[in-house]
Design a protein around this motif. Structure first.
Motif, mmCIF file in Angstrom:
data_model
loop_
_atom_site.group_PDB
_atom_site.id
_atom_site.type_symbol
_atom_site.label_atom_id
_atom_site.label_comp_id
_atom_site.label_asym_id
_atom_site.label_seq_id
_atom_site.Cartn_x
_atom_site.Cartn_y
_atom_site.Cartn_z
ATOM 1 N N HIS A 3 -2.226 -11.537 -9.008
ATOM 2 C CA HIS A 3 -2.947 -10.347 -8.567
ATOM 3 C C HIS A 3 -3.433 -9.555 -9.779
ATOM 4 O O HIS A 3 -2.983 -9.765 -10.902
ATOM 5 C CB HIS A 3 -2.041 -9.462 -7.703
ATOM 6 N N TRP A 8 -2.140 -4.613 -5.285
ATOM 7 C CA TRP A 8 -0.931 -5.328 -5.650
ATOM 8 C C TRP A 8 -0.565 -5.138 -7.126
ATOM 9 O O TRP A 8 0.521 -5.538 -7.552
ATOM 10 C CB TRP A 8 -1.096 -6.817 -5.352
ATOM 11 N N THR A 57 -0.855 -9.631 2.888
ATOM 12 C CA THR A 57 -0.283 -10.948 2.710
ATOM 13 C C THR A 57 1.230 -10.833 2.727
ATOM 14 O O THR A 57 1.822 -10.197 1.871
ATOM 15 C CB THR A 57 -0.714 -11.561 1.370
ATOM 16 N N PRO A 58 1.911 -11.438 3.725
ATOM 17 C CA PRO A 58 3.330 -11.204 3.835
ATOM 18 C C PRO A 58 4.160 -12.162 2.996
ATOM 19 O O PRO A 58 3.800 -13.297 2.780
ATOM 20 C CB PRO A 58 3.607 -11.433 5.331
ATOM 21 N N THR A 59 5.329 -11.696 2.510
ATOM 22 C CA THR A 59 6.369 -12.561 2.012
ATOM 23 C C THR A 59 7.315 -12.794 3.175
ATOM 24 O O THR A 59 8.003 -11.879 3.618
ATOM 25 C CB THR A 59 7.106 -11.887 0.844
ATOM 26 N N TRP A 69 6.061 -0.039 -2.685
ATOM 27 C CA TRP A 69 4.842 0.554 -2.152
ATOM 28 C C TRP A 69 4.986 2.056 -1.902
ATOM 29 O O TRP A 69 3.999 2.737 -1.658
ATOM 30 C CB TRP A 69 4.468 -0.120 -0.828
ATOM 31 N N THR A 112 11.150 -11.355 3.535
ATOM 32 C CA THR A 112 11.223 -9.905 3.393
ATOM 33 C C THR A 112 10.508 -9.214 4.533
ATOM 34 O O THR A 112 11.000 -8.255 5.114
ATOM 35 C CB THR A 112 10.606 -9.479 2.059
ATOM 36 N N ARG A 113 9.325 -9.700 4.875
ATOM 37 C CA ARG A 113 8.554 -9.064 5.940
ATOM 38 C C ARG A 113 9.277 -9.174 7.269
ATOM 39 O O ARG A 113 9.297 -8.241 8.057
ATOM 40 C CB ARG A 113 7.170 -9.691 6.023
ATOM 41 N N TRP A 119 -2.739 -15.757 6.296
ATOM 42 C CA TRP A 119 -1.275 -15.701 6.299
ATOM 43 C C TRP A 119 -0.646 -15.547 7.671
ATOM 44 O O TRP A 119 0.565 -15.335 7.768
ATOM 45 C CB TRP A 119 -0.803 -14.571 5.386
ATOM 46 N N LYS A 160 9.101 -3.344 -0.822
ATOM 47 C CA LYS A 160 9.110 -4.714 -0.311
ATOM 48 C C LYS A 160 8.650 -5.636 -1.428
ATOM 49 O O LYS A 160 9.273 -5.706 -2.491
ATOM 50 C CB LYS A 160 8.236 -4.802 0.954
ATOM 51 N N GLU A 161 7.509 -6.320 -1.245
ATOM 52 C CA GLU A 161 7.015 -7.177 -2.328
ATOM 53 C C GLU A 161 6.754 -6.382 -3.604
ATOM 54 O O GLU A 161 6.875 -6.884 -4.719
ATOM 55 C CB GLU A 161 5.718 -7.890 -1.914
ATOM 56 N N ARG A 162 6.336 -5.162 -3.412
ATOM 57 C CA ARG A 162 6.212 -4.161 -4.475
ATOM 58 C C ARG A 162 6.917 -2.902 -3.974
ATOM 59 O O ARG A 162 7.224 -2.781 -2.790
ATOM 60 C CB ARG A 162 4.735 -3.825 -4.772
#
Length: 327
Positions: free
Chosen positions: A233, A227, A2-4, A305, A7-8, A157, A301-303
């Protein structure tokens, strides 16, 4: 994944840098993977593969040093409208790795709802010229490459997601088959095709109806992320995240090799949590028939990773991938 969107976009557009350059010398055409290998490998997505001016080493060399072994696959993302990232692909091939190129049929700054890129339009031939460009470019590049087209179609998404803009599973199969036939017509014999749904989890649906058929794929792919807790999440151990989806893939196709093309975990409540997650995930890789490789999403990124987000997780990754080399 699932992209943000913002940021993605930044990460993936950075990954797509590089123009169409001189045609590389052809290498022998790779054999189609008619049966899985007993060897297990690891790979990664990293934001850049080309060295920056004045840098003492390349991003690929730094990744290899960090992980303690060289990646077998390196992942790049491109979109309709981009040019072949020849310099990136050359750098990957020169390192001894195989490029996995994800081709996304969208405008990456346009968000999820983009009717222009609906599956029906792709299947009807509206983008045949774009697909011919990619087929010709990759065929001319000539070296072995894995092509992943319109991934995670069972999510919500992307413009090609089933259910978005009226997209259906039938239309997805038709779009894939049209893409595949264009590459066949271009004699892009160095290209192998990876069909990749997202794992079955919150926000996804069953992917079996979108399978384009045994004769139109070379690898079965799967994407899955833990996540962690918070922001809608919850923490999911690898067994919970991957078991049902791997079983579904095995039932769907009885002999093609399997790749986990995107995987990563958020940090947990303790420094050891992510390390445990990594060890348990690679235990699944070792134990699952036909699962040939896993590509870690190595970016913050979102986390965060990255497998080296903590010293414990770095050690777990190094130990796990070293063990793969001995399998």
């Amino acid at each position: 994944m699932t992209p943000t969107p913002l940021t993605r976009r930044e990460v993936l557009r950075l990954a797509a840098l590089g123009g169409l350059g001189a045609v590389a010398a052809c290498t022998p055409t790779p054999e189609k993977p008619t049966s899985p290998s007993s060897q297990r490998h690891w790979g990664a997505f990293i934001p850049e593969v080309l060295p920056r001016v004045g840098a003492a080493s390349t991003p690929i060399a730094r990744l290899t040093e960090l992980a303690g072994s060289a990646p077998h696959y390196l992942h790049r993302f491109v979109s309709f409208g981009d040019s072949l990232p020849t310099a990136d692909l050359d750098a990957i091939a020169a390192s001894g790795a195989v490029p996995l190129l994800t081709l996304e049929p969208w405008n990456p700054v346009g968000g999820t709802v983009q009717p222009l890129f609906s599956l029906a339009r792709i299947a009807s031939g509206v983008f045949d010229g774009e697909l011919r460009k990619w087929a010709s470019s990759l065929s001319s590049w000539g070296k072995p490459v894995l092509l992943r087209f319109a991934q995670e179609m069972n999510g919500t998404w992307y413009p090609w997601s089933i259910g978005v803009s009226g997209n259906t599973a039938d239309q997805y199969r038709a779009a894939w088959l049209r893409m595949h036939s264009i590459f066949d017509d271009a004699h892009a014999d160095n290209v192998r095709f990876v069909w990749t749904p997202n794992v079955l989890t919150t926000g996804t649906t069953d992917f079996t109806a979108a399978f384009p058929g045994h004769d139109h794929v070379d690898y079965l792919g799967l994407d899955g992320y833990n996540w962690g807790d918070g922001a809608g999440h919850r923490w999911q151990w690898p067994e919970e995240l991957f078991a049902d989806s791997l079983s579904a893939l095995a039932r769907l196709d009885s002999d093609h090799p399997i790749l986990v093309t995107e995987v990563a975990s958020a940090d947990g409540a303790t420094p050891d949590a992510k390390a445990d997650w990594i060890r348990r995930f690679f235990g699944i890789v070792e134990a699952t028939d036909r699962l040939e490789a896993a590509l870690w999403f190595q970016t913050d990124k979102e986390r965060d990773w990255r497998f080296n987000s903590t010293p414990q997780s770095l050690n777990a990754f190094r130990e796990s991938t070293a063990k793969l080399q001995r399998t």
